[in-house]
Write a protein that holds these residues in place. Structure first.
Motif, PDB file in Angstrom:
ATOM      1  N   PHE A   1      36.021  42.808  33.215  1.00 42.79           N
ATOM      2  CA  PHE A   1      36.253  41.554  33.949  1.00 42.79           C
ATOM      3  C   PHE A   1      34.930  40.949  34.430  1.00 42.79           C
ATOM      4  O   PHE A   1      34.766  39.738  34.435  1.00 42.79           O
ATOM      5  CB  PHE A   1      37.183  41.793  35.146  1.00 42.79           C
ATOM      6  N   VAL A   2      34.013  41.813  34.878  1.00 41.06           N
ATOM      7  CA  VAL A   2      32.704  41.310  35.331  1.00 41.06           C
ATOM      8  C   VAL A   2      31.990  40.644  34.165  1.00 41.06           C
ATOM      9  O   VAL A   2      31.376  39.584  34.304  1.00 41.06           O
ATOM     10  CB  VAL A   2      31.841  42.452  35.909  1.00 41.06           C
TER      11      VAL A   2
ATOM     12  N   VAL B   1      33.468  37.235  33.245  1.00 41.42           N
ATOM     13  CA  VAL B   1      33.050  36.192  34.189  1.00 41.42           C
ATOM     14  C   VAL B   1      31.562  35.860  34.001  1.00 41.42           C
ATOM     15  O   VAL B   1      31.162  34.694  34.039  1.00 41.42           O
ATOM     16  CB  VAL B   1      33.365  36.609  35.646  1.00 41.42           C
ATOM     17  N   SER B   2      30.746  36.888  33.770  1.00 37.17           N
ATOM     18  CA  SER B   2      29.310  36.642  33.538  1.00 37.17           C
ATOM     19  C   SER B   2      29.108  35.804  32.279  1.00 37.17           C
ATOM     20  O   SER B   2      28.285  34.886  32.260  1.00 37.17           O
ATOM     21  CB  SER B   2      28.546  37.960  33.380  1.00 37.17           C
TER      22      SER B   2
ATOM     23  N   ILE C   1      29.969  32.278  33.105  1.00 36.35           N
ATOM     24  CA  ILE C   1      28.920  31.606  33.888  1.00 36.35           C
ATOM     25  C   ILE C   1      27.742  31.215  32.993  1.00 36.35           C
ATOM     26  O   ILE C   1      27.237  30.097  33.061  1.00 36.35           O
ATOM     27  CB  ILE C   1      28.464  32.502  35.064  1.00 36.35           C
TER      28      ILE C   1
ATOM     29  N   ASP D   1      27.274  22.496  39.702  1.00 37.89           N
ATOM     30  CA  ASP D   1      28.146  23.550  40.239  1.00 37.89           C
ATOM     31  C   ASP D   1      29.619  23.179  40.130  1.00 37.89           C
ATOM     32  O   ASP D   1      30.465  24.029  39.862  1.00 37.89           O
ATOM     33  CB  ASP D   1      27.816  23.825  41.713  1.00 37.89           C
TER      34      ASP D   1
ATOM     35  N   ALA E   1      30.857  23.981  36.737  1.00 41.67           N
ATOM     36  CA  ALA E   1      30.946  25.431  36.532  1.00 41.67           C
ATOM     37  C   ALA E   1      32.158  25.993  37.262  1.00 41.67           C
ATOM     38  O   ALA E   1      32.910  26.809  36.709  1.00 41.67           O
ATOM     39  CB  ALA E   1      29.660  26.110  37.014  1.00 41.67           C
ATOM     40  N   ILE E   2      32.367  25.552  38.473  1.00 47.18           N
ATOM     41  CA  ILE E   2      33.489  26.100  39.255  1.00 47.18           C
ATOM     42  C   ILE E   2      34.825  25.662  38.654  1.00 47.18           C
ATOM     43  O   ILE E   2      35.769  26.446  38.574  1.00 47.18           O
ATOM     44  CB  ILE E   2      33.330  25.744  40.750  1.00 47.18           C
TER      45      ILE E   2
ATOM     46  N   LEU F   1      35.249  27.908  35.746  1.00 45.42           N
ATOM     47  CA  LEU F   1      35.519  29.293  36.154  1.00 45.42           C
ATOM     48  C   LEU F   1      36.936  29.446  36.712  1.00 45.42           C
ATOM     49  O   LEU F   1      37.568  30.488  36.536  1.00 45.42           O
ATOM     50  CB  LEU F   1      34.471  29.744  37.176  1.00 45.42           C
ATOM     51  N   LYS F   2      37.425  28.420  37.388  1.00 42.23           N
ATOM     52  CA  LYS F   2      38.819  28.470  37.869  1.00 42.23           C
ATOM     53  C   LYS F   2      39.775  28.566  36.679  1.00 42.23           C
ATOM     54  O   LYS F   2      40.752  29.326  36.706  1.00 42.23           O
ATOM     55  CB  LYS F   2      39.147  27.220  38.705  1.00 42.23           C
TER      56      LYS F   2
ATOM     57  N   ALA G   1      39.600  31.979  35.269  1.00 42.48           N
ATOM     58  CA  ALA G   1      40.370  32.895  36.123  1.00 42.48           C
ATOM     59  C   ALA G   1      41.854  32.790  35.788  1.00 42.48           C
ATOM     60  O   ALA G   1      42.560  33.799  35.730  1.00 42.48           O
ATOM     61  CB  ALA G   1      40.116  32.578  37.594  1.00 42.48           C
ATOM     62  N   LYS G   2      42.333  31.588  35.533  1.00 38.42           N
ATOM     63  CA  LYS G   2      43.744  31.408  35.169  1.00 38.42           C
ATOM     64  C   LYS G   2      44.049  32.163  33.859  1.00 38.42           C
ATOM     65  O   LYS G   2      45.038  32.886  33.763  1.00 38.42           O
ATOM     66  CB  LYS G   2      44.063  29.907  35.028  1.00 38.42           C
TER      67      LYS G   2
ATOM     68  N   LEU H   1      42.445  34.687  32.673  1.00 34.05           N
ATOM     69  CA  LEU H   1      42.364  36.142  32.919  1.00 34.05           C
ATOM     70  C   LEU H   1      43.596  36.655  33.666  1.00 34.05           C
ATOM     71  O   LEU H   1      43.959  37.820  33.550  1.00 34.05           O
ATOM     72  CB  LEU H   1      41.102  36.481  33.712  1.00 34.05           C
ATOM     73  N   SER H   2      44.227  35.770  34.439  1.00 28.75           N
ATOM     74  CA  SER H   2      45.420  36.190  35.189  1.00 28.75           C
ATOM     75  C   SER H   2      46.654  36.270  34.294  1.00 28.75           C
ATOM     76  O   SER H   2      47.651  36.869  34.667  1.00 28.75           O
ATOM     77  CB  SER H   2      45.677  35.236  36.356  1.00 28.75           C
TER      78      SER H   2
END
Lengths: 290, 290
Positions: B8-9, B12-13, B16, B26, B29-30, B33-34, B37-38, B40-41
């Protein structure tokens, strides 16, 4: 300071460390991490990073049904720190500037941190660095001016283990300024290895100051997350020592020269925000830093 | 090998790094990344890590509307690698065991990887290590036995830059075994710095073997993700060189002694899976490894 994209790596690393403590089963960890990912996909990020950690950590403890993964680690590091106390007391007593000496010790304790992206830490090396090299930014003269006139000092505690070293600082302050009202703010509920009331048994902090708690498990002090007593003390305090990087991340959102930040820069996001190298020791107001 | 919590790290890396290339903002990027995250969930994790990377990377390129963030980096590293070619050709020509020499060069190229958790890499140092220290596990004798009898070799390519060094290996094989049918499998679509048809212009790979493509942008070869031609060649190949850690992560799911894995161990998950130290150089069948 606000969440940066790199914080996502830290949130996930924190989540992995916490799950590893609770369960060695990959299935458990992946279940927890999927829920963390859901939280991260639904969160608003225009806040300081510790305010997100609350949701990350809360998701893990809920998924894996464990309130305080770091409870044993917190006990362990209190014990480890206690082994240093006699030597450190002597160092402070033998110093010409006892306050500076105690601040040196307190900052070194900030290396005991399972939240930031630090992989390994060495307490002895950090103590030596604090004593020999001192601080990259040091507002001690202004702190002395303020504390001499102060009636009330609020100390915002950070981590277990570290708190043992902080006690030496608080004891030194109490000896030097016996009329000062000292308040010590602990985390209201467990988060990472941050210190709560449960973690200070036998340390005698209550002999030095009045213990108060924040009401939310956030690894950075946030005034709105406090009960009325805590809010009142925060508002009326003449001087505030904000210990640790997490408290810096949250309270750097305010311009408040009552607040002296005492911490080690431990992650690349804070390093970039302050434009100061990682592992620098800081004792400074925000106005001296950024 | 399957996804581990530590992956998982890395996901995400990777996310990024890719967003940083596309946009310095930013907010972008955010937002990306959100969405990661979706993804990955909602993903199932009982698969090899590169099969997840497809969704992570796909989410970023979709959110930020950019098909190939690494296109310039891929060109750059092809150029950098080309600077080494004359010296490396001489090294191979001057070697008693030209095949081993060419394998040494090829493995060093595997350090050029923007997918694994590596922060910095040094091509020259890695070349020196490959030439001087050689391999932790080396199945070259079995490889020679198999390739001598083989009609068809399939080479599963990995990254841009690295492919320049791989060409030296493939050229050496062609010189030593002129009757061999050589196929070179590239990624079908861009993912991280993995090499696609777009990235090999002017390198002359088509003079050495027949170029084929996988049909999905996955940084690890997965037979089911191929078109019929690719599947047929994979099935009939007498010997397969699987280049890079990503291809190892996927193809280690099968027991197949036709497959020789040629790579550097670059992340802690593979390190633990193989119980072999990071940065070890490997040229081995799965049956020799785990």
């Amino acid at each position: 300071m606000k969440v940066k994209p790199e914080c996502f790596v830290c949130f996930v690393s924190q989540a992995i460390r916490a799950t590893e403590i609770i369960s060695k089963k990959d299935d458990d960890a992946i279940r927890a991490l999927k829920n963390v990912a859901k939280v991260l996909s639904e969160t608003e990020y225009n806040v300081a990073p510790p305010l997100i950690s609350e949701f990350v950590y809360g998701s893990i403890t809920k998924t894996l049904d464990h309130d305080d993964p770091y409870s044993e680690i917190k006990k362990k590091y209190n014990k480890i720190a206690l082994n240093y106390v006699d030597d450190l007391k002597r160092y402070i007593e033998d110093s010409d500037d006892k306050l500076q000496a105690a601040i040196n010790i307190s900052v070194a304790g900030n290396i005991i941190d399972f939240g930031s992206q630090i992989e390994k830490f060495n307490i002895k090396e950090t103590l030596n660095k604090a004593i020999i090299e001192g601080f990259l930014v040091n507002d001690i003269e202004d702190f002395k001016l303020k504390i001499t006139k102060a009636k009330t000092l609020l100390f915002l505690a950070d981590n277990a283990g570290e708190i043992v070293f902080d006690k030496l600082l608080l004891q030194t302050i109490k000896n030097l300024y016996p009329n000062l009202n000292i308040y010590i703010a602990l985390r209201g509920k467990p988060i990472i290895n941050d210190v709560t009331k449960n973690d200070i048994e036998g340390l005698g902090l209550e002999e030095i100051g009045t213990l108060i708690e924040s009401t939310k498990p956030t690894p950075g002090f946030w005034p709105d997350y406090c009960d009325n007593l805590c809010k009142k003390i925060y508002k009326k305090a003449d001087v505030i020592i904000s210990k640790g990087q997490g408290n810096f991340e949250t309270l750097s959102e305010f311009d408040d020269d009552r607040v002296f930040f005492l911490f080690i820069i431990k992650c690349s996001v804070v390093e970039k925000y302050l434009n100061k190298p990682k592992y620098s020791h800081i004792f400074a107001k925000k106005s001296s830093l950024c």
